[in-house]
Design a protein around this motif. Sequence first.
Motif, PDB file in Angstrom:
ATOM      1  N   THR A 153     112.622  28.015 -34.146  1.00  0.00           N
ATOM      2  CA  THR A 153     113.064  27.479 -35.433  1.00  0.00           C
ATOM      3  C   THR A 153     112.805  25.984 -35.481  1.00  0.00           C
ATOM      4  O   THR A 153     112.939  25.280 -34.474  1.00  0.00           O
TER       5      THR A 153
ATOM      6  N   LEU B 219     104.475  27.725 -45.105  1.00  0.00           N
ATOM      7  CA  LEU B 219     105.419  26.927 -45.883  1.00  0.00           C
ATOM      8  C   LEU B 219     104.742  26.551 -47.193  1.00  0.00           C
ATOM      9  O   LEU B 219     103.550  26.209 -47.197  1.00  0.00           O
TER      10      LEU B 219
ATOM     11  N   THR C  97     114.069  26.342 -40.808  1.00  0.00           N
ATOM     12  CA  THR C  97     113.604  27.725 -40.793  1.00  0.00           C
ATOM     13  C   THR C  97     114.662  28.692 -40.296  1.00  0.00           C
ATOM     14  O   THR C  97     114.539  29.899 -40.495  1.00  0.00           O
TER      15      THR C  97
ATOM     16  N   GLN D 215     109.623  29.159 -47.599  1.00  0.00           N
ATOM     17  CA  GLN D 215     108.875  29.622 -46.446  1.00  0.00           C
ATOM     18  C   GLN D 215     108.658  31.120 -46.537  1.00  0.00           C
ATOM     19  O   GLN D 215     109.496  31.845 -47.073  1.00  0.00           O
ATOM     20  N   ASP D 216     107.530  31.559 -46.027  1.00  0.00           N
ATOM     21  CA  ASP D 216     107.230  32.978 -45.931  1.00  0.00           C
ATOM     22  C   ASP D 216     107.068  33.296 -44.452  1.00  0.00           C
ATOM     23  O   ASP D 216     106.046  32.955 -43.849  1.00  0.00           O
ATOM     24  N   ASN D 217     108.089  33.913 -43.876  1.00  0.00           N
ATOM     25  CA  ASN D 217     108.054  34.179 -42.440  1.00  0.00           C
ATOM     26  C   ASN D 217     107.075  35.288 -42.067  1.00  0.00           C
ATOM     27  O   ASN D 217     106.731  35.428 -40.887  1.00  0.00           O
ATOM     28  N   THR D 218     106.627  36.070 -43.033  1.00  0.00           N
ATOM     29  CA  THR D 218     105.702  37.156 -42.706  1.00  0.00           C
ATOM     30  C   THR D 218     104.327  36.628 -42.332  1.00  0.00           C
ATOM     31  O   THR D 218     103.612  37.252 -41.549  1.00  0.00           O
ATOM     32  N   ASP D 219     103.964  35.484 -42.880  1.00  0.00           N
ATOM     33  CA  ASP D 219     102.659  34.916 -42.531  1.00  0.00           C
ATOM     34  C   ASP D 219     102.764  33.481 -42.046  1.00  0.00           C
ATOM     35  O   ASP D 219     101.757  32.763 -42.001  1.00  0.00           O
ATOM     36  N   ASN D 220     103.979  33.049 -41.689  1.00  0.00           N
ATOM     37  CA  ASN D 220     104.204  31.713 -41.111  1.00  0.00           C
ATOM     38  C   ASN D 220     103.631  30.617 -42.002  1.00  0.00           C
ATOM     39  O   ASN D 220     102.897  29.735 -41.530  1.00  0.00           O
TER      40      ASN D 220
ATOM     41  N   THR E  81     105.392  29.820 -33.428  1.00  0.00           N
ATOM     42  CA  THR E  81     106.036  30.063 -34.715  1.00  0.00           C
ATOM     43  C   THR E  81     107.312  30.886 -34.584  1.00  0.00           C
ATOM     44  O   THR E  81     107.978  31.144 -35.588  1.00  0.00           O
ATOM     45  N   HIS E  82     107.654  31.291 -33.362  1.00  0.00           N
ATOM     46  CA  HIS E  82     108.876  32.074 -33.170  1.00  0.00           C
ATOM     47  C   HIS E  82     110.100  31.188 -33.036  1.00  0.00           C
ATOM     48  O   HIS E  82     111.220  31.647 -33.205  1.00  0.00           O
TER      49      HIS E  82
END
Length: 124
Positions: free
Chosen positions: A31, A79, A53, A72-77, A28-29
């Motif tokens: 893009t 979509l 992303t 997208q919420d990158n804090t909890d991966n 998930t790191h």
Amino acid sequence: QVQLAESGGGSVEAGGSLRLSCAAAGDTHSTYCMGWIRQAPGKEREVIARIYTGGGSPYYADSVKGRFTINQDNTDNTLYLQMNSLKPEDTAMYYCAAGFEYICYWGGTDFQYWGQGTQVTVSS
């Protein structure tokens, strides 16, 4: 590699709303171009929304523009696809997918990773 798992589908009356979620695990790191694709029985797959992303504006198909929102919420991966003003013609299996950046520029359904799908049924 990325593993994707959709949730949030269900049955709703026309005019209602649903929010689909797609939890990503694995790499998930990096893009990706992330998309929501739907397929109704007897019809071809349709990319209804996609977002890169790494940044940039999302794309929406004309059929959902103004009613659906991808984010997208990158804090909890995760979509999301917020679906408002649903119509019976929105009834389909909805898939979350991830792929290389070029997909967000060139379009198509050539995503490398797919979830199992979640069913959305809209009654009139």
